[in-house]
Design an enzyme around this catalytic site. Sequence first.
Site, mmCIF file in Angstrom:
data_model
loop_
_atom_site.group_PDB
_atom_site.id
_atom_site.type_symbol
_atom_site.label_atom_id
_atom_site.label_comp_id
_atom_site.label_asym_id
_atom_site.label_seq_id
_atom_site.Cartn_x
_atom_site.Cartn_y
_atom_site.Cartn_z
ATOM 1 N N LYS A 118 -18.797 1.126 0.463
ATOM 2 C CA LYS A 118 -19.165 0.476 -0.799
ATOM 3 C C LYS A 118 -20.115 -0.685 -0.591
ATOM 4 C CE LYS A 118 -15.712 1.683 -4.087
ATOM 5 N NZ LYS A 118 -14.822 1.211 -5.109
ATOM 6 N N LYS A 201 -17.670 13.218 -1.503
ATOM 7 C CA LYS A 201 -16.573 13.216 -2.472
ATOM 8 C C LYS A 201 -17.117 13.158 -3.902
ATOM 9 C CE LYS A 201 -14.532 9.221 -3.210
ATOM 10 N NZ LYS A 201 -13.738 7.987 -3.191
ATOM 11 N N LYS A 204 -17.027 8.634 -9.438
ATOM 12 C CA LYS A 204 -17.538 8.180 -10.739
ATOM 13 C C LYS A 204 -18.916 7.560 -10.587
ATOM 14 C CE LYS A 204 -12.893 6.383 -11.181
ATOM 15 N NZ LYS A 204 -11.897 5.573 -11.779
HETATM 16 P P1 TYM Z 1 -9.631 5.171 -7.592
HETATM 17 O O1 TYM Z 1 -9.627 4.464 -8.895
HETATM 18 O O2 TYM Z 1 -10.949 5.306 -6.862
HETATM 19 O O3 TYM Z 1 -9.053 6.621 -7.756
HETATM 20 C C1 TYM Z 1 -7.798 6.856 -8.379
HETATM 21 C C2 TYM Z 1 -7.090 8.019 -7.702
HETATM 22 O O4 TYM Z 1 -7.909 9.194 -7.762
HETATM 23 C C3 TYM Z 1 -8.039 9.737 -6.452
HETATM 24 N N1 TYM Z 1 -9.381 10.347 -6.322
HETATM 25 C C4 TYM Z 1 -9.602 11.569 -5.837
HETATM 26 N N2 TYM Z 1 -8.760 12.528 -5.390
HETATM 27 C C5 TYM Z 1 -9.307 13.681 -4.965
HETATM 28 N N3 TYM Z 1 -10.645 13.917 -4.966
HETATM 29 C C6 TYM Z 1 -11.529 12.998 -5.406
HETATM 30 N N4 TYM Z 1 -12.826 13.243 -5.425
HETATM 31 C C7 TYM Z 1 -11.012 11.748 -5.866
HETATM 32 N N5 TYM Z 1 -11.579 10.612 -6.370
HETATM 33 C C8 TYM Z 1 -10.561 9.768 -6.629
HETATM 34 C C9 TYM Z 1 -7.888 8.551 -5.514
HETATM 35 O O5 TYM Z 1 -7.506 8.966 -4.223
HETATM 36 C C10 TYM Z 1 -6.819 7.754 -6.214
HETATM 37 O O6 TYM Z 1 -5.532 8.241 -5.890
HETATM 38 N N6 TYM Z 1 -7.793 1.769 -4.442
HETATM 39 C C11 TYM Z 1 -7.453 2.776 -5.422
HETATM 40 C C12 TYM Z 1 -6.670 2.249 -6.597
HETATM 41 C C13 TYM Z 1 -5.446 1.488 -6.251
HETATM 42 C C14 TYM Z 1 -4.214 2.029 -5.805
HETATM 43 C C15 TYM Z 1 -3.349 0.914 -5.666
HETATM 44 C C16 TYM Z 1 -3.780 3.315 -5.513
HETATM 45 C C17 TYM Z 1 -5.286 0.151 -6.334
HETATM 46 N N7 TYM Z 1 -4.027 -0.206 -5.998
HETATM 47 C C18 TYM Z 1 -2.026 1.084 -5.213
HETATM 48 C C19 TYM Z 1 -2.462 3.485 -5.073
HETATM 49 C C20 TYM Z 1 -1.607 2.373 -4.935
HETATM 50 C C21 TYM Z 1 -8.732 3.381 -5.954
HETATM 51 O O7 TYM Z 1 -9.782 2.796 -5.878
HETATM 52 O O8 TYM Z 1 -8.557 4.546 -6.619
#
Ligand code: TYM
Length: 340
Positions: A118, A201, A204
Amino acid sequence: MAEKAFTPRVFSGIKPSGGLTLGNYLGAIKRWAEMQGKGLETIYCVVDLHAITVWQDPADLRHGTREVMAGLIAAGIDPESSILFNQSQVPAHAELAWIFNCVARVGWMNRMTQFKDKAGKNAEKASLGLYAYPALMAADILAYHATHVPVGEDQKQHVELTRDIAAKFNHDYKVDFFPLTEPVIEGPATRVMNLRDGSRKMSKSGESDMERINMLDDADTIAKKFRKARTDPEPLPDSLEALDNRPEARNLVSIYAGLADMTPEAVIAEFAGAGWGRFKPALADLAVEKLSPISDEMKRLMGDETELDRLMARGAERAEAIARPILEQTYDIVGLVRSR
Ligand code: TYM
């Protein structure tokens, strides 16, 4: 020291920036919904404090938070049986994150691949928050003593860091206070790839909208994106192993499996020998069938912001009731005087 048995508890989070993608749905949200009603406490959080580690326009952030909240409910997360809220309404997350900033080591943060991706070449100009992000994520999880965290493959390293933080805290203060949380990375679509480049991947933030399926895309857009998805000229093979060097083909099979609740093997068995002219329209029809009821419901829920705000406030109160005592005990363990 014998390890304490912690009551199983599920926590996961999602950022409210940039809308929801099919990757979020198959990798996380759909599985969060499936974990409900199995006797475990399930806590799901829209992580607005994580979103601001990169610039967010305030109006877009407010809108995005309500939209993701609506998306989670529309996808089957029940705000009664789960605890559903936005992170900033429960201050324990930010407070515990500070303690964890003092537990986590700079060397650990330097190994986080997501920060490297990032921040890119311009890491000097990245926010300090983006660098410390994994400590806030550990706080999200450990403020609830959560034992299981359902996430997509890309979050595995962060959950492992959460375990390192818990273990170091327990070791340094000679307690058995925080659980060693397990990442739960399951199902056929734990890493949904970009529709234009099977080595990246689906996210968004990719430059082109054609790379991803958004939860709010209409039927024509979904069909067009799958039709134009990159593939190779070969038909579908009769074994999964034969897809090992065909990442784009493998991705579409995984997406189909995730949407249809099938194994990738079963999808291959059904479509062996089929060309893309047959598979892509079948995939588009399936995606529209599964996603359009969710996007319709999401739009309906977005029509009543007052109700969404009420649900977030209620969820935050329930979350606070669990997190506050855990934070207070943490302060005690650390030696912070609490005299009021
Ligand atoms: P975030 O907001 O990027 O994504 C949310 C969830 O979606 C999953 N995900 C995917 N899974 C499969 N293929 C993809 N292309 C894909 N894109 C996104 C992510 O793995 C995630 O589960 N850091 C985290 C948010 C967070 C969090 C937490 C998660 C903050 N605190 C505590 C678990 C526990 C994040 O940026 O997810």
